[in-house]
Design an enzyme around this catalytic site. Structure first.
Site, PDB file in Angstrom:
ATOM      1  N   LEU A  43     -18.117  17.221  -5.181  1.00 39.47           N
ATOM      2  CA  LEU A  43     -18.151  15.996  -5.989  1.00 39.47           C
ATOM      3  C   LEU A  43     -19.460  15.220  -5.849  1.00 39.47           C
ATOM      4  O   LEU A  43     -19.513  14.039  -6.153  1.00 39.47           O
ATOM      5  CB  LEU A  43     -16.945  15.088  -5.687  1.00 39.47           C
ATOM      6  CG  LEU A  43     -15.569  15.694  -5.994  1.00 39.47           C
ATOM      7  CD1 LEU A  43     -14.453  14.685  -5.707  1.00 39.47           C
ATOM      8  CD2 LEU A  43     -15.468  16.155  -7.453  1.00 39.47           C
TER       9      LEU A  43
ATOM     10  N   GLY B  22     -20.190  16.717  -9.472  1.00 38.55           N
ATOM     11  CA  GLY B  22     -18.968  16.865 -10.266  1.00 38.55           C
ATOM     12  C   GLY B  22     -18.164  15.570 -10.270  1.00 38.55           C
ATOM     13  O   GLY B  22     -18.462  14.617  -9.543  1.00 38.55           O
TER      14      GLY B  22
ATOM     15  N   TYR C  60     -35.348  26.810  -9.226  1.00 36.74           N
ATOM     16  CA  TYR C  60     -33.937  26.837  -9.635  1.00 36.74           C
ATOM     17  C   TYR C  60     -33.577  28.218 -10.185  1.00 36.74           C
ATOM     18  O   TYR C  60     -32.617  28.872  -9.751  1.00 36.74           O
ATOM     19  CB  TYR C  60     -33.670  25.749 -10.682  1.00 36.74           C
ATOM     20  CG  TYR C  60     -32.396  25.966 -11.443  1.00 36.74           C
ATOM     21  CD1 TYR C  60     -31.167  25.842 -10.805  1.00 36.74           C
ATOM     22  CD2 TYR C  60     -32.412  26.325 -12.790  1.00 36.74           C
ATOM     23  CE1 TYR C  60     -29.985  26.076 -11.498  1.00 36.74           C
ATOM     24  CE2 TYR C  60     -31.242  26.554 -13.486  1.00 36.74           C
ATOM     25  CZ  TYR C  60     -30.031  26.428 -12.834  1.00 36.74           C
ATOM     26  OH  TYR C  60     -28.871  26.671 -13.519  1.00 36.74           O
TER      27      TYR C  60
ATOM     28  N   PHE D 138     -19.869  28.176 -10.001  1.00 36.38           N
ATOM     29  CA  PHE D 138     -20.718  27.252 -10.765  1.00 36.38           C
ATOM     30  C   PHE D 138     -21.483  26.295  -9.865  1.00 36.38           C
ATOM     31  O   PHE D 138     -22.508  25.753 -10.269  1.00 36.38           O
ATOM     32  CB  PHE D 138     -19.864  26.407 -11.724  1.00 36.38           C
ATOM     33  CG  PHE D 138     -19.139  27.215 -12.751  1.00 36.38           C
ATOM     34  CD1 PHE D 138     -19.741  27.528 -13.949  1.00 36.38           C
ATOM     35  CD2 PHE D 138     -17.866  27.692 -12.502  1.00 36.38           C
ATOM     36  CE1 PHE D 138     -19.090  28.303 -14.894  1.00 36.38           C
ATOM     37  CE2 PHE D 138     -17.201  28.466 -13.435  1.00 36.38           C
ATOM     38  CZ  PHE D 138     -17.814  28.768 -14.629  1.00 36.38           C
TER      39      PHE D 138
END
Ligand code: UDP
Length: 329
Positions: free
Chosen positions: A35, A38, A143, A75
């Site tokens: 979180l 998210g 990335y 993810f």
């Protein structure tokens, strides 16, 4: 039998839409998310949320030991290209360690299927034409490099342990759940469509267009905006392929739109002017990134249902208008 999946980063933008698609078809979902990026409210009722970081390997082991899993979808990731150019080793270490640690745990727990959320940033030096899976990999940023490291680890997990995986390289994920349940809420927001919408709604200063001197028809960068719900559908189809073998797919509509065309679409959909200024180029931005997604179309029958740019923008606009503060605090 009802299938059961563990989804890391399932409270994030693409992850939450995939969780919704899996839950809609009746699968049982457990989300693991720290979180940090998210949102608790992005995990729809019916999915269970475990608030934990993937670096907590004891916790991860305990979750994976909880009965039978039909697969793991990964993810969770640091995901800002620009930030990764400033903090390269943080990206390489955190993303690769989380991803490879997860793969190792999956092998130890006898998981048979793995889906990786990967990126078009693998094609950093692409020359403008549609990009198929066999185009040379040359990540445009740390990335992208970190995702490539995880893709490589998956190759070895397949060869040495038979872990089947789908490596899904998204082009520009965009839009929001057409049913209005979910949307895009990054903090900070760096993605074009939500920024253009907020500029139109007067919730931000004028948009900065990063460069208008690219070798494209109107001078601004061209991207392949693909609806997040179409991406979610691709995950479901890719999972079905994994009974037979591992797969790698580039995911986009094969349609390029410039930054100025996105601005025009938002003006059409929202009925408002978008204030903008032209600023310097953003380091690391290739002029054109458009996917050739023939392979997934041919092998799985994937057909994007939300490819029209105005429709993509309409779904994003609808969510943003209803949720001016995104998922709230
Ligand atoms: N872009 C822009 N202004 C912004 C944000 C993005 O001009 O404030 C451009 C960016 O240069 C790129 C396109 O919009 O050409 C899409 O950028 P985004 O960050 O949404 O996705 P990326 O292509 O980096 O994955």
């Amino acid at each position: 039998m009802r299938r059961r999946y563990l989804v890391t980063g399932g409270a994030g933008y693409v992850g939450s839409h995939v969780v919704a698609a899996l839950a809609d078809r009746g699968d049982e979902i457990v989300v693991i998310d720290n979180l940090r990026q998210g949102h608790r409210r992005a995990v729809l009722d019916g999915a269970r949320l475990i608030e934990a970081d993937l670096s907590d390997s004891a916790r991860l082991d305990a979750v994976l030991a909880e009965g039978r899993w039909d697969g793991v979808l990964h993810f969770a990731s640091l995901s800002l290209v620009g930030e990764s150019m400033r903090q390269p080793f943080r990206y390489l270490m955190e993303n690769a360690m989380a991803g490879i640690g997860l793969i190792d745990a999956c092998v130890r727990h006898g998981i048979a299927r793995f889906v990786l959320s990967s990126t078009a940033n693998l094609f950093g030096s692409a020359s403008g034409g549609p990009i198929a899976e066999d185009v040379a990999i040359d990540p445009g940023s740390p990335y992208g490099e970190s995702k490539w490291m995880i893709e490589r680890a998956l190759l070895w997990a397949d060869r040495l342990h038979g872990l089947r995986s789908a490596r899904l390289r998204y082009f520009n994920a965009a839009g929001a759940d057409p049913a209005g349940r979910l949307g895009e809420d990054h903090r900070p927001e760096t993605h074009l469509i939500p920024l253009v919408i907020d500029a139109a709604l007067g919730r931000r200063p004028p948009l900065e267009v990063f460069g208008d001197d690219y070798p494209t028809p109107d001078g601004t960068c061209i991207r392949d905006y693909v609806h997040v719900t179409d991406l979610a559908e691709a995950h479901l189809l890719a999972l079905d392929q994994l009974d037979a073998r591992s797969v790698t797919y580039n995911l986009g509509n094969g349609l390029g739109h410039s930054v100025l065309q996105v601005i025009e679409a938002v003006e059409r959909v929202g009925g408002r002017r978008v204030p903008y200024t032209v600023a310097a180029r953003r380091p690391g931005d290739p002029a054109v990134l458009v996917a050739a997604s023939d392979l997934i179309r041919r092998e799985t029958g994937w057909t994007p249902k939300h490819a029209d740019l105005d429709h993509i923008v309409r779904t994003a606009w609808a969510w943003r208008e209803k949720h001016p503060d995104g998922y709230g605090n």
